[in-house]
Design a protein around this motif. Structure first.
Motif, PDB file in Angstrom:
ATOM      1  N   LEU A 237       0.840  -1.206   0.000  1.00  0.00           N
ATOM      2  CA  LEU A 237       0.000   0.000   0.000  1.00  0.00           C
ATOM      3  C   LEU A 237       0.873   1.253   0.000  1.00  0.00           C
ATOM      4  O   LEU A 237       0.611   2.207  -0.736  1.00  0.00           O
ATOM      5  CB  LEU A 237      -0.935   0.002   1.220  1.00  0.00           C
ATOM      6  CG  LEU A 237      -1.718   1.305   1.469  1.00  0.00           C
ATOM      7  CD1 LEU A 237      -2.663   1.625   0.331  1.00  0.00           C
ATOM      8  CD2 LEU A 237      -2.488   1.231   2.778  1.00  0.00           C
ATOM      9  N   ASN A 238       1.943   1.234   0.822  1.00  0.00           N
ATOM     10  CA  ASN A 238       2.854   2.378   0.867  1.00  0.00           C
ATOM     11  C   ASN A 238       3.440   2.658  -0.520  1.00  0.00           C
ATOM     12  O   ASN A 238       3.533   3.810  -0.945  1.00  0.00           O
ATOM     13  CB  ASN A 238       4.002   2.124   1.846  1.00  0.00           C
ATOM     14  CG  ASN A 238       3.542   2.147   3.294  1.00  0.00           C
ATOM     15  OD1 ASN A 238       2.468   2.663   3.599  1.00  0.00           O
ATOM     16  ND2 ASN A 238       4.329   1.584   4.190  1.00  0.00           N
ATOM     17  N   ARG A 239       3.840   1.590  -1.201  1.00  0.00           N
ATOM     18  CA  ARG A 239       4.392   1.724  -2.566  1.00  0.00           C
ATOM     19  C   ARG A 239       3.380   2.346  -3.499  1.00  0.00           C
ATOM     20  O   ARG A 239       3.686   3.276  -4.231  1.00  0.00           O
ATOM     21  CB  ARG A 239       4.727   0.329  -3.105  1.00  0.00           C
ATOM     22  CG  ARG A 239       6.105  -0.157  -2.819  1.00  0.00           C
ATOM     23  CD  ARG A 239       6.526  -1.255  -3.773  1.00  0.00           C
ATOM     24  NE  ARG A 239       5.646  -2.407  -3.884  1.00  0.00           N
ATOM     25  CZ  ARG A 239       5.664  -3.464  -3.077  1.00  0.00           C
ATOM     26  NH1 ARG A 239       6.496  -3.500  -2.065  1.00  0.00           N
ATOM     27  NH2 ARG A 239       4.856  -4.480  -3.271  1.00  0.00           N
ATOM     28  N   ASP A 240       2.153   1.806  -3.466  1.00  0.00           N
ATOM     29  CA  ASP A 240       1.115   2.307  -4.372  1.00  0.00           C
ATOM     30  C   ASP A 240       0.784   3.760  -4.070  1.00  0.00           C
ATOM     31  O   ASP A 240       0.590   4.561  -4.974  1.00  0.00           O
ATOM     32  CB  ASP A 240      -0.160   1.454  -4.240  1.00  0.00           C
ATOM     33  CG  ASP A 240      -0.156   0.294  -5.216  1.00  0.00           C
ATOM     34  OD1 ASP A 240       0.897   0.083  -5.861  1.00  0.00           O
ATOM     35  OD2 ASP A 240      -1.178  -0.393  -5.337  1.00  0.00           O
ATOM     36  N   PHE A 241       0.716   4.078  -2.770  1.00  0.00           N
ATOM     37  CA  PHE A 241       0.366   5.448  -2.391  1.00  0.00           C
ATOM     38  C   PHE A 241       1.446   6.426  -2.854  1.00  0.00           C
ATOM     39  O   PHE A 241       1.156   7.496  -3.377  1.00  0.00           O
ATOM     40  CB  PHE A 241       0.185   5.541  -0.872  1.00  0.00           C
ATOM     41  CG  PHE A 241      -0.260   6.897  -0.411  1.00  0.00           C
ATOM     42  CD1 PHE A 241      -1.600   7.238  -0.383  1.00  0.00           C
ATOM     43  CD2 PHE A 241       0.670   7.849  -0.019  1.00  0.00           C
ATOM     44  CE1 PHE A 241      -2.015   8.497   0.023  1.00  0.00           C
ATOM     45  CE2 PHE A 241       0.268   9.107   0.389  1.00  0.00           C
ATOM     46  CZ  PHE A 241      -1.072   9.427   0.406  1.00  0.00           C
ATOM     47  N   LEU A 242       2.696   6.007  -2.669  1.00  0.00           N
ATOM     48  CA  LEU A 242       3.827   6.849  -3.062  1.00  0.00           C
ATOM     49  C   LEU A 242       3.821   7.041  -4.572  1.00  0.00           C
ATOM     50  O   LEU A 242       3.982   8.161  -5.080  1.00  0.00           O
ATOM     51  CB  LEU A 242       5.122   6.144  -2.620  1.00  0.00           C
ATOM     52  CG  LEU A 242       6.358   6.989  -2.388  1.00  0.00           C
ATOM     53  CD1 LEU A 242       6.067   8.123  -1.446  1.00  0.00           C
ATOM     54  CD2 LEU A 242       7.460   6.103  -1.812  1.00  0.00           C
ATOM     55  N   ASN A 243       3.601   5.951  -5.285  1.00  0.00           N
ATOM     56  CA  ASN A 243       3.517   5.992  -6.744  1.00  0.00           C
ATOM     57  C   ASN A 243       2.366   6.903  -7.168  1.00  0.00           C
ATOM     58  O   ASN A 243       2.528   7.778  -8.030  1.00  0.00           O
ATOM     59  CB  ASN A 243       3.311   4.555  -7.249  1.00  0.00           C
ATOM     60  CG  ASN A 243       3.346   4.456  -8.750  1.00  0.00           C
ATOM     61  OD1 ASN A 243       3.539   5.458  -9.438  1.00  0.00           O
ATOM     62  ND2 ASN A 243       3.165   3.266  -9.269  1.00  0.00           N
ATOM     63  N   ALA A 244       1.209   6.728  -6.534  1.00  0.00           N
ATOM     64  CA  ALA A 244       0.030   7.504  -6.889  1.00  0.00           C
ATOM     65  C   ALA A 244       0.247   8.988  -6.619  1.00  0.00           C
ATOM     66  O   ALA A 244      -0.152   9.840  -7.410  1.00  0.00           O
ATOM     67  CB  ALA A 244      -1.183   7.004  -6.098  1.00  0.00           C
TER      68      ALA A 244
END
Lengths: 262, 229
Positions: A237-244
């Motif tokens: 989730l952290n990865r996706d949020f950062l990417n987003a």
């Protein structure tokens, strides 16, 4: 057959002051579930003309996520990977004291006794929005290719029953494991890709607005999760949020085309 | 700009900024520890290193960056701590930890001790505000005698002890930080997680030992105070 002393949090309604009350439960079979022990107590309370203890329960087979009690300091009790309804009295030493508390979190307002309102989790889920899928006739099996391990990982995330134990156990009352499971179950599958980034942004935003705390990477959530969902999904989730945060709608404000004024 | 603000105040964005600022401070600590080791090569080595640092054109840019990083780290930590307290208004009567480590549980407190230590440390050895010795330290021509300042300071057992305890607290703080850092930035994979599990304690132990070795060496008389002629 065993006897126990149970300390139960009693509170008439949200605004009222609550307190612990001790009850004695007798002749409890070791094969009874924890909720059945509470049923026995409630029957006794009713026959004594007292108000029974309010607690949530539904399927009683560990799949609905309705039950949830903090038993001796741990949501769903100390047994690994079980819900409260799948916890049996044989896990408790006879003649001991058992303390039962409701899930404590700002985002889970208490309704009565051991019942809390967990609809904040539903609102977080709703904020994730829709999934763009083909409608019409059902597609042929294996039309969309998914690697076996990806399907397994998505399934692990999808086993989340939304009980809120991760929030209850977290020192910060953070809902990160819940949000991580709900975003990952779609993020790991091809069908979840179109709205993947926006979904992580909006669900994290909703989690924040509901008054959940922040993740401190304590990993108590994965230990308390009745479905054993690991905290590595939070990293996902952290990865996706950062990417987003860096790439979502990045071209939206960059249009240089402006209509000339008359 | 609004998007950046939303990111910084978001639960994950705050943590990412804390992780990155913390990581940069950790890299600085590694450099600081290596520089400190020059004290064991003698007075001349440390003093000329300090002279080189203090006359570097990058000095103030570097100091401003470190201060900014520290401020960001501290302010976000306090903000997150208050939000987390607010998220659980009624405490549990029975608390039981399963995987929670002592280090993780005490991050805000170890952080507060470290913050106080940094202020003291800068006042003591960078600015020289706190006189730790009654000894008149002779300075060379416009060259601050860092070696003598350090040795004179650590000759006092209470100062040395304060440093040793604070440095151990930094080690404690790092114990949760290093693992947490990778998780927050989204790295959590068994391929390298085991490596981090072994590497992180090694880095922390070496770093803490290097820092602690200096006050201990002075206290036990391995680094003598040499008064220059």
């Amino acid at each position: 057959m065993a006897n126990y002393r149970v300390n139960i949090w009693r509170q008439d309604q949200t605004e009222k002051q609550g307190r612990f009350e001790q009850y004695r439960v007798e002749d409890i079979s070791e094969d009874m579930s924890f909720l059945e022990m509470l049923d026995v107590l409630n029957e006794k309370l009713i026959s004594d003309d007292l108000v029974p203890v309010a607690f949530d329960h539904d399927c009683r087979e560990g799949i609905c996520g309705a039950c949830g009690l903090v038993i001796n300091g741990i949501p769903h009790g100390k047994e690994c990977g079980t819900t409260t309804c799948q916890l049996y009295m044989r896990h408790f030493t006879a003649d001991t004291e058992i303390t039962i508390e409701p899930f404590r979190a700002q985002a889970f307002p208490l309704i009565k006794d051991l019942m809390v309102d967990r609809s904040s989790l539903d609102r977080v889920l709703q904020s994730g929005g829709y999934v763009s899928v083909h409608t019409g006739a059902a597609a042929d099996a294996n039309n969309v290719l998914i690697a076996k391990h990806k399907a397994d990982d998505a399934f692990t995330a999808a086993t989340c029953i939304g009980c809120g134990a991760c929030v209850a156990v977290c020192r910060n009352a953070s809902g990160m494991l819940f949000v991580a499971a709900k975003t990952s179950q779609l993020a790991l599958l091809p069908q979840g890709q179109p709205e993947r980034l926006e979904r992580s942004l909006s669900m994290v935003k909703q989690m924040q607005d509901e008054g959940f705390g922040n993740c401190s990477n304590h990993y108590e959530c994965e230990a308390a999760c009745p479905k054993n969902i690991p905290a590595s999904y939070i990293a996902q989730l952290n990865r996706d949020f950062l990417n987003a945060s860096m790439t979502s709608k990045e071209y939206e404000s960059q249009t240089h085309c402006k209509s000339l004024e008359e | 700009m609004q998007k950046l603000k939303d990111f910084i105040v978001s639960p994950i964005g705050s943590k990412v900024i804390m992780a990155l600022s913390g990581a940069m401070i950790l890299l600085f600590l590694v450099g600081h520890a290596l520089g400190n080791l020059l004290i064991f090569r003698g007075q001349e080595s440390l003093n000329s290193y300090a002279y080189w640092l203090q006359n570097s054109p990058l000095l103030w840019g570097f100091r401003a960056t470190m201060l900014l990083l520290l401020m960001l780290h501290v302010m976000l930590a306090v903000r997150l701590y208050l939000q987390n307290k607010k998220a659980r208004p009624v405490a549990y009567a029975v608390n039981k930890d399963m995987q929670l480590t002592f280090s993780a549980k005490t991050m805000i407190f170890s952080g507060a001790i470290i913050f106080a230590f940094i202020i003291f440390h800068i006042a003591h050895l960078t600015l020289g505000w706190i006189s730790t010795t009654s000894l008149e330290v002779e300075a060379g021509q416009q060259m601050i005698d860092v070696y003598s300042n350090v040795v004179a300071g650590f000759k006092l057992p209470e100062i040395a002890l304060f440093y040793v305890i604070s440095l151990l607290v930094i080690g404690l703080h790092l114990h949760h930080s290093i693992k947490s850092l990778f998780q927050t930035l989204g790295f959590h994979h068994e391929n390298f997680h085991q490596m981090i599990d072994y590497l992180a304690p090694a880095v922390i132990v070496i770093l803490t030992l290097v820092f602690i070795s200096i006050p201990l060496a002075v206290l036990f008389g391995y680094l003598p105070l040499v008064v220059q002629p």
